[in-house]
Design a protein around this motif. Structure first.
Motif, PDB file in Angstrom:
ATOM      1  N   GLY A   1      78.249  84.835  13.754  1.00 33.96           N
ATOM      2  CA  GLY A   1      77.126  85.768  13.812  1.00 33.96           C
ATOM      3  C   GLY A   1      77.407  86.962  14.695  1.00 33.96           C
ATOM      4  O   GLY A   1      76.936  88.077  14.419  1.00 33.96           O
ATOM      5  N   ASP A   2      78.168  86.758  15.753  1.00 33.49           N
ATOM      6  CA  ASP A   2      78.545  87.873  16.628  1.00 33.49           C
ATOM      7  C   ASP A   2      79.424  88.867  15.873  1.00 33.49           C
ATOM      8  O   ASP A   2      79.205  90.080  15.915  1.00 33.49           O
ATOM      9  CB  ASP A   2      79.331  87.366  17.844  1.00 33.49           C
ATOM     10  CG  ASP A   2      78.590  86.319  18.648  1.00 33.49           C
ATOM     11  OD1 ASP A   2      77.353  86.394  18.698  1.00 33.49           O
ATOM     12  OD2 ASP A   2      79.264  85.440  19.217  1.00 33.49           O
TER      13      ASP A   2
ATOM     14  N   LEU B   1      77.622  91.159  13.343  1.00 30.84           N
ATOM     15  CA  LEU B   1      76.832  92.205  13.975  1.00 30.84           C
ATOM     16  C   LEU B   1      77.728  93.239  14.634  1.00 30.84           C
ATOM     17  O   LEU B   1      77.466  94.445  14.557  1.00 30.84           O
ATOM     18  CB  LEU B   1      75.877  91.596  15.002  1.00 30.84           C
ATOM     19  CG  LEU B   1      74.949  92.592  15.718  1.00 30.84           C
ATOM     20  CD1 LEU B   1      74.104  93.371  14.712  1.00 30.84           C
ATOM     21  CD2 LEU B   1      74.048  91.861  16.718  1.00 30.84           C
TER      22      LEU B   1
ATOM     23  N   SER C   1      68.074  94.131  13.282  1.00 31.88           N
ATOM     24  CA  SER C   1      69.038  93.025  13.209  1.00 31.88           C
ATOM     25  C   SER C   1      69.410  92.525  14.598  1.00 31.88           C
ATOM     26  O   SER C   1      69.566  91.309  14.817  1.00 31.88           O
ATOM     27  CB  SER C   1      70.300  93.480  12.464  1.00 31.88           C
ATOM     28  OG  SER C   1      70.003  93.811  11.126  1.00 31.88           O
TER      29      SER C   1
ATOM     30  N   TYR D   1      68.999  88.855  16.189  1.00 31.33           N
ATOM     31  CA  TYR D   1      70.162  88.195  16.808  1.00 31.33           C
ATOM     32  C   TYR D   1      69.814  87.708  18.205  1.00 31.33           C
ATOM     33  O   TYR D   1      70.126  86.563  18.594  1.00 31.33           O
ATOM     34  CB  TYR D   1      71.315  89.205  16.844  1.00 31.33           C
ATOM     35  CG  TYR D   1      72.477  88.848  17.730  1.00 31.33           C
ATOM     36  CD1 TYR D   1      73.506  88.020  17.269  1.00 31.33           C
ATOM     37  CD2 TYR D   1      72.578  89.363  19.022  1.00 31.33           C
ATOM     38  CE1 TYR D   1      74.586  87.705  18.076  1.00 31.33           C
ATOM     39  CE2 TYR D   1      73.653  89.059  19.836  1.00 31.33           C
ATOM     40  CZ  TYR D   1      74.658  88.231  19.365  1.00 31.33           C
ATOM     41  OH  TYR D   1      75.724  87.924  20.172  1.00 31.33           O
TER      42      TYR D   1
ATOM     43  N   ARG E   1      67.329  84.712  17.970  1.00 36.46           N
ATOM     44  CA  ARG E   1      67.971  83.483  17.471  1.00 36.46           C
ATOM     45  C   ARG E   1      68.860  82.833  18.534  1.00 36.46           C
ATOM     46  O   ARG E   1      68.896  81.608  18.667  1.00 36.46           O
ATOM     47  CB  ARG E   1      68.807  83.785  16.225  1.00 36.46           C
ATOM     48  CG  ARG E   1      68.014  84.059  14.969  1.00 36.46           C
ATOM     49  CD  ARG E   1      68.912  84.050  13.743  1.00 36.46           C
ATOM     50  NE  ARG E   1      70.024  84.988  13.865  1.00 36.46           N
ATOM     51  CZ  ARG E   1      69.967  86.283  13.552  1.00 36.46           C
ATOM     52  NH1 ARG E   1      68.819  86.796  13.106  1.00 36.46           N
ATOM     53  NH2 ARG E   1      71.023  87.055  13.672  1.00 36.46           N
ATOM     54  N   ASN E   2      69.556  83.674  19.291  1.00 37.17           N
ATOM     55  CA  ASN E   2      70.500  83.136  20.266  1.00 37.17           C
ATOM     56  C   ASN E   2      69.853  82.795  21.604  1.00 37.17           C
ATOM     57  O   ASN E   2      70.432  82.049  22.400  1.00 37.17           O
ATOM     58  CB  ASN E   2      71.649  84.123  20.484  1.00 37.17           C
ATOM     59  CG  ASN E   2      72.629  84.122  19.324  1.00 37.17           C
ATOM     60  OD1 ASN E   2      73.524  83.284  19.261  1.00 37.17           O
ATOM     61  ND2 ASN E   2      72.456  85.061  18.405  1.00 37.17           N
TER      62      ASN E   2
ATOM     63  N   VAL F   1      76.079  87.143  24.218  1.00 36.70           N
ATOM     64  CA  VAL F   1      74.878  87.637  23.549  1.00 36.70           C
ATOM     65  C   VAL F   1      74.339  88.880  24.260  1.00 36.70           C
ATOM     66  O   VAL F   1      73.953  89.864  23.622  1.00 36.70           O
ATOM     67  CB  VAL F   1      73.797  86.535  23.497  1.00 36.70           C
ATOM     68  CG1 VAL F   1      72.492  87.083  22.926  1.00 36.70           C
ATOM     69  CG2 VAL F   1      74.289  85.346  22.680  1.00 36.70           C
TER      70      VAL F   1
ATOM     71  N   THR G   1      74.182  92.695  22.671  1.00 38.11           N
ATOM     72  CA  THR G   1      72.859  93.313  22.592  1.00 38.11           C
ATOM     73  C   THR G   1      72.819  94.623  23.359  1.00 38.11           C
ATOM     74  O   THR G   1      72.310  95.639  22.854  1.00 38.11           O
ATOM     75  CB  THR G   1      71.792  92.353  23.133  1.00 38.11           C
ATOM     76  OG1 THR G   1      71.824  91.133  22.383  1.00 38.11           O
ATOM     77  CG2 THR G   1      70.410  92.970  23.036  1.00 38.11           C
TER      78      THR G   1
END
Length: 497
Positions: A389-390, A393, A426, A430, A433-434, A451, A455
């Protein structure tokens, strides 16, 4: 990195027969955003705006207010300048057509056209529209009735016309039809969006007639006198269009060097013919380079209705800024305005857009990451190992600057801002979720660092890309993130830099 270049970016000069409205500010914001973007790219930008202060409409408006034309122009021009300063426009030059330097420029330009044989004295008769300060052809006139129910003639846009017969100076516009056609065909992006290019090309193909470029002084005295003939006043559009040469240093710099030709003229679609047909013909006659691009944007409606004094729905942009803040108004207009289709304004849509994009999407994300639990001492830690997922993004963040920059370069700020907004949505997902706050509490600090790093990099990139749009807010965000002023240019809009 591409070599820096010199860029002349202009708004139209705004006619002072009335106070500024939302459409005027939109034109100016398009030019400002483009100018700020090029400065981020390291380019040398000359951004000009100003006021068009001559002509019969100004005479009439001053008379109604029982003022001299000059006093009337001084007052209304100051309104435009005050609005543009309040809106944080980064213009280098605010030109007024009543300036002595502009009169000198117009006189020199006129004499050059005359001496080259492109201006001659003749008789002209036809329908004249005072509202548009121009003669119109028979095909542009329709039968109508006036306010008293009497038959009359009006333009297709509803402005009254009168039949005028007078001696005046004319420009040999018809002689430049072939050259204009060739230029349009060789430069498909000369006028944007494509719809406006097609309109202009069709107007040329329909046939060009010689153009009246003066009015008898006895009819229009408030203007620049024709050189060597005080019985005539220079046609307001020849006067007004010459402002672009004046700001480039003409005639002291005979070819407008180093900023001429202009990179982009931003205009409203209602004055397209003057900029896309008449002005290029004047320049061809003077053997001067044509501007690179003309961007003709659409208009604004209010709750789907055209703005009109009689309807009482004209929006005062100055009051709007006072109520909602400068960056909120800037963002809304550039996010909701369009080049082809008219933008629509309501207070509800303004509030919704500000809340959705600026407060919730960007502002809330920044507040969530600013928690002392997640950002102790405002220190941003280096990321740990990446998960799937990282990486997805991060790839999007790598691609974002080029995508947004491409839209900005094509004056499509709406699409550029949409890309930023979708990306921030998005990132918000993210982050949720994390749940880095939970990671910290469960001693998964390395994962929390990753994370937070991803971000905050997203917020940094968004703030950098938003500098041309909301400069004050972007400055505050970047300062909060500890980004030095020296690291806010195009070379820094890269993930991980």
């Amino acid at each position: 990195m591409a070599a820096s270049k010199r860029c002349l970016i202009t708004t139209p000069i705004f006619y002072v027969n009335a106070s500024p409205h939302l459409g005027h500010l939109y034109s100016a914001l398009l030019a400002d955003a483009r100018s700020r973007w090029h400065r981020l790219c390291g380019d040398d930008v000359l951004f000009s705006t100003g006021t068009d202060e001559h002509g019969s409409k100004v005479q009439e408006a001053a008379l109604k207010k029982k003022q001299t034309p000059q006093k009337f122009c001084d007052d209304v021009s100051a309104e435009f300048k005050n609005l543009f300063d309040k809106a944080n426009l980064s213009y280098n030059r605010f030109i007024r057509t009543t300036e002595p330097s502009h009169r000198e420029s117009v006189h020199h330009f006129w004499r050059l056209l005359r001496d080259r044989g492109h201006i001659y004295l003749g008789q002209h008769e036809g329908w004249y529209c005072t509202s548009d300060e121009t003669f119109v052809t028979e095909s542009q006139v329709v039968d109508a009735v006036d306010s008293q129910g009497k038959p009359c003639k009006k333009t297709q846009s509803g402005h009254a016309v009168e039949w005028v017969k007078e001696n005046n100076y004319k420009f040999r516009l018809s002689a430049f039809q072939t050259q204009l056609e060739r230029h349009f065909d060789a430069h498909k992006d000369f006028v944007t969006p494509p719809l406006r290019w097609k309109e202009s090309r069709a107007a040329i193909s329909a046939g060009l007639q010689d153009l009246s470029v003066s009015r008898p002084t006895k009819r229009v005295s408030w203007g620049i006198p024709v050189p060597d003939d005080p019985d005539h006043t220079v046609y307001v559009w020849l006067d007004a269009l010459s402002n672009y040469l004046t700001v480039a240093g003409y005639p002291q710099h005979p070819r407008g060097e180093p900023f001429w030709p202009a990179m982009t003229h931003f205009i409203g679609k209602d004055i397209l013919r003057f900029h896309a047909v008449y002005f290029p013909a004047f320049l061809l006659a003077a053997d001067l380079p044509l501007p690179q691009h003309i961007c003709a944007h659409a208009h604004w409606t209010v709750d789907k209705v055209k703005m009109s004094k009689s309807l009482g729905n004209v929006v005062d942009p100055s009051q709007l800024i006072d109520s909602y803040g400068v960056d909120s108004v800037r963002y809304f207009l550039l996010r909701e305005g369009a080049l082809e289709d008219d933008g629509d304004f309501t207070l509800k849509s303004l509030a919704n857009r500000i809340n959705a994009d600026l407060a919730d999407n960007l502002g809330n994300l920044l507040l969530r990451t600013a928690s002392p639990l997640l950002l102790p001492g405002k220190m941003i830690c280096q990321p740990g190992p990446l998960e799937a997922g990282d990486s997805q993004l991060i790839q999007r963040l790598h691609d974002l600057p080029a995508i947004v920059g491409g839209h900005y370069e094509h004056n499509d700020f709406r699409s550029g801002l949409n890309q930023i907004s979708e990306t921030l949505s998005s990132v918000n997902g993210y982050f949720t979720r994390n749940a880095p706050w939970q990671l910290v509490k469960t001693n998964q600090q390395e994962r929390a660092n990753t994370v937070m790093y991803v971000t905050l990099e997203a917020v940094r990139l968004a703030a950098l890309l938003l500098q041309p749009i909301i400069p004050e807010s972007s400055h505050r965000i970047l300062t909060f993130l500890g980004v030095p002023v020296s690291q806010r240019s195009i070379s820094n809009i890269v993930y991980g830099r």
